[in-house]
Design an enzyme around this catalytic site. Structure first.
Site, PDB file in Angstrom:
ATOM      1  N   ASP A  82     -10.585  -2.094  -4.080  1.00  8.34           N
ATOM      2  CA  ASP A  82      -9.593  -3.133  -4.362  1.00  8.34           C
ATOM      3  C   ASP A  82      -9.424  -4.003  -3.117  1.00  8.34           C
ATOM      4  O   ASP A  82      -9.357  -3.494  -1.992  1.00  8.34           O
ATOM      5  CB  ASP A  82      -8.253  -2.505  -4.761  1.00  8.34           C
ATOM      6  CG  ASP A  82      -7.332  -3.503  -5.441  1.00  8.34           C
ATOM      7  OD1 ASP A  82      -7.080  -3.350  -6.646  1.00  8.34           O
ATOM      8  OD2 ASP A  82      -6.867  -4.449  -4.754  1.00  8.34           O
ATOM      9  N   HIS A  87      -7.394   1.758 -11.984  1.00  3.17           N
ATOM     10  CA  HIS A  87      -7.179   1.940 -10.545  1.00  3.17           C
ATOM     11  C   HIS A  87      -7.394   3.418 -10.198  1.00  3.17           C
ATOM     12  O   HIS A  87      -6.898   4.300 -10.907  1.00  3.17           O
ATOM     13  CB  HIS A  87      -5.749   1.583 -10.164  1.00  3.17           C
ATOM     14  CG  HIS A  87      -5.384   0.138 -10.384  1.00  3.17           C
ATOM     15  ND1 HIS A  87      -5.325  -0.780  -9.361  1.00  3.17           N
ATOM     16  CD2 HIS A  87      -5.046  -0.549 -11.503  1.00  3.17           C
ATOM     17  CE1 HIS A  87      -4.955  -1.966  -9.848  1.00  3.17           C
ATOM     18  NE2 HIS A  87      -4.782  -1.843 -11.139  1.00  3.17           N
ATOM     19  N   GLN A  99      -0.180  -6.459 -15.052  1.00  7.60           N
ATOM     20  CA  GLN A  99      -1.622  -6.736 -15.133  1.00  7.60           C
ATOM     21  C   GLN A  99      -1.887  -8.166 -14.665  1.00  7.60           C
ATOM     22  O   GLN A  99      -1.241  -9.110 -15.126  1.00  7.60           O
ATOM     23  CB  GLN A  99      -2.129  -6.550 -16.570  1.00  7.60           C
ATOM     24  CG  GLN A  99      -3.643  -6.719 -16.678  1.00  7.60           C
ATOM     25  CD  GLN A  99      -4.164  -6.542 -18.105  1.00  7.60           C
ATOM     26  OE1 GLN A  99      -3.396  -6.441 -19.050  1.00  7.60           O
ATOM     27  NE2 GLN A  99      -5.479  -6.507 -18.240  1.00  7.60           N
ATOM     28  N   HIS A 108      -9.531  -2.472 -16.287  1.00  3.54           N
ATOM     29  CA  HIS A 108      -9.857  -1.779 -15.037  1.00  3.54           C
ATOM     30  C   HIS A 108      -8.931  -0.584 -14.870  1.00  3.54           C
ATOM     31  O   HIS A 108      -7.758  -0.638 -15.223  1.00  3.54           O
ATOM     32  CB  HIS A 108      -9.770  -2.708 -13.827  1.00  3.54           C
ATOM     33  CG  HIS A 108      -8.499  -3.490 -13.747  1.00  3.54           C
ATOM     34  ND1 HIS A 108      -8.268  -4.619 -14.504  1.00  3.54           N
ATOM     35  CD2 HIS A 108      -7.383  -3.297 -13.013  1.00  3.54           C
ATOM     36  CE1 HIS A 108      -7.061  -5.087 -14.234  1.00  3.54           C
ATOM     37  NE2 HIS A 108      -6.501  -4.298 -13.330  1.00  3.54           N
ATOM     38  N   ASN A 168      -3.015  -0.830 -15.937  1.00  2.00           N
ATOM     39  CA  ASN A 168      -1.890  -1.717 -16.232  1.00  2.00           C
ATOM     40  C   ASN A 168      -2.235  -2.567 -17.449  1.00  2.00           C
ATOM     41  O   ASN A 168      -3.341  -3.094 -17.548  1.00  2.00           O
ATOM     42  CB  ASN A 168      -1.606  -2.629 -15.027  1.00  2.00           C
ATOM     43  CG  ASN A 168      -1.057  -1.852 -13.841  1.00  2.00           C
ATOM     44  OD1 ASN A 168      -0.242  -0.953 -14.019  1.00  2.00           O
ATOM     45  ND2 ASN A 168      -1.503  -2.186 -12.646  1.00  2.00           N
TER      46      ASN A 168
HETATM   47  P1  5GP Z   1      -3.900  -5.342 -12.047  1.00  2.00           P
HETATM   48  O1  5GP Z   1      -2.736  -5.938 -11.313  1.00  2.00           O
HETATM   49  O2  5GP Z   1      -4.465  -6.318 -13.062  1.00  2.00           O
HETATM   50  O3  5GP Z   1      -3.682  -3.990 -12.610  1.00  2.00           O
HETATM   51  O4  5GP Z   1      -5.007  -5.107 -10.947  1.00  2.00           O
HETATM   52  C1  5GP Z   1      -5.875  -6.089 -10.497  1.00  2.00           C
HETATM   53  C2  5GP Z   1      -6.354  -5.649  -9.140  1.00  2.00           C
HETATM   54  O5  5GP Z   1      -7.482  -6.438  -8.789  1.00  2.00           O
HETATM   55  C3  5GP Z   1      -5.316  -5.819  -8.033  1.00  2.00           C
HETATM   56  O6  5GP Z   1      -5.031  -4.561  -7.446  1.00  2.00           O
HETATM   57  C4  5GP Z   1      -5.990  -6.789  -7.070  1.00  2.00           C
HETATM   58  O7  5GP Z   1      -5.725  -6.483  -5.710  1.00  2.00           O
HETATM   59  C5  5GP Z   1      -7.462  -6.646  -7.416  1.00  2.00           C
HETATM   60  N1  5GP Z   1      -8.239  -7.831  -7.165  1.00  2.00           N
HETATM   61  C6  5GP Z   1      -7.901  -9.104  -7.503  1.00  2.00           C
HETATM   62  N2  5GP Z   1      -8.879  -9.948  -7.141  1.00  2.00           N
HETATM   63  C7  5GP Z   1      -9.852  -9.201  -6.561  1.00  2.00           C
HETATM   64  C8  5GP Z   1     -11.123  -9.520  -5.986  1.00  2.00           C
HETATM   65  O8  5GP Z   1     -11.555 -10.668  -5.929  1.00  2.00           O
HETATM   66  N3  5GP Z   1     -11.849  -8.481  -5.486  1.00  2.00           N
HETATM   67  C9  5GP Z   1     -11.402  -7.189  -5.524  1.00  2.00           C
HETATM   68  N4  5GP Z   1     -12.204  -6.263  -5.006  1.00  2.00           N
HETATM   69  N5  5GP Z   1     -10.215  -6.861  -6.070  1.00  2.00           N
HETATM   70  C10 5GP Z   1      -9.456  -7.857  -6.580  1.00  2.00           C
END
Ligand code: 5GP
Ligand code: ZN
Length: 114
Positions: free
Chosen positions: A30, A102, A94, A100, A87
Site C-alpha cells: 500500500d 488489505h 472505500q 482489494h 472496505n
Molecule cells: P480503500 O480505502 O479503497 O479500502 O483502500 C485503497 C487503498 O489503496 C488505500 O489504502 C490507499 O493507500 C491505496 N492506494 C491508493 N492509490 C494507490 C497507488 O497508487 N498505489 C498503491 N500501491 N496503493 C494505493
C-alpha cells in the site's frame, strides 16, 4: 478498465511494489501504509467491490483470500498474526473501486476498528 488505478497496476502501466502474483491475483505494498506491513491483494479481473461480485466469481474471492494468506506468510506475519480488511462503499471508506483485500500486520490491532 483503462481508467482504473488498480487495473493499471495489474497491467504494469502504474508502478507498484509487487510482493506476490499468480494467474488470478496481484499483491503490492500500500502506498500509504496503516501498519508496519500493509499490502493489498487484488484480482486481475476488474470487479468494483465485494458487493459487485457475481456468483460465478466466487472462486475469485477464494483466490484473493488464499493469496492474502500467502502474502501474510511471505511478509513474515504468520507468528504475530494479521488482519484482512475489505472496505465496501462510503461508510467503510472505500476509495478505490477495484476489489482489494488489505493485509495489515506488524503491530497489535485494535478492536472494534475505527
Ligand atoms: P480503500 O480505502 O479503497 O479500502 O483502500 C485503497 C487503498 O489503496 C488505500 O489504502 C490507499 O493507500 C491505496 N492506494 C491508493 N492509490 C494507490 C497507488 O497508487 N498505489 C498503491 N500501491 N496503493 C494505493
Ligand atoms: Zn480495475
Amino acid at each position: 478498465m483503462a481508467d482504473c488505478l488498480f487495473c493499471n497496476i495489474v497491467a504494469r502501466k502504474i508502478p507498484a511494489q509487487i510482493v506476490f502474483e499468480n494467474d488470478h491475483v496481484v499483491a503490492f505494498k500500500d502506498i500509504r501504509p496503516m501498519a508496519p506491513t500493509h499490502a493489498l491483494v487484488i484480482p486481475k479481473k476488474h470487479v468494483a467491490g465485494i458487493h459487485e461480485i457475481e456468483a460465478e466469481d466466487a472462486g475469485l474471492l477464494g483466490q484473493v483470500l488464499l493469496a492474502a494468506r500467502d502474502v501474510a506468510e511471505k511478509l513474515g506475519l504468520n507468528n504475530g498474526g494479521y488482519r484482512l480488511v475489505i472496505n465496501q462503499g462510503p461508510d467503510a471508506g472505500q476509495s478505490v473501486f477495484h476489489l482489494h483485500c488489505h493485509v495489515l500486520g506488524g503491530r497489535p490491532m485494535a478492536w472494534p476498528p475505527g
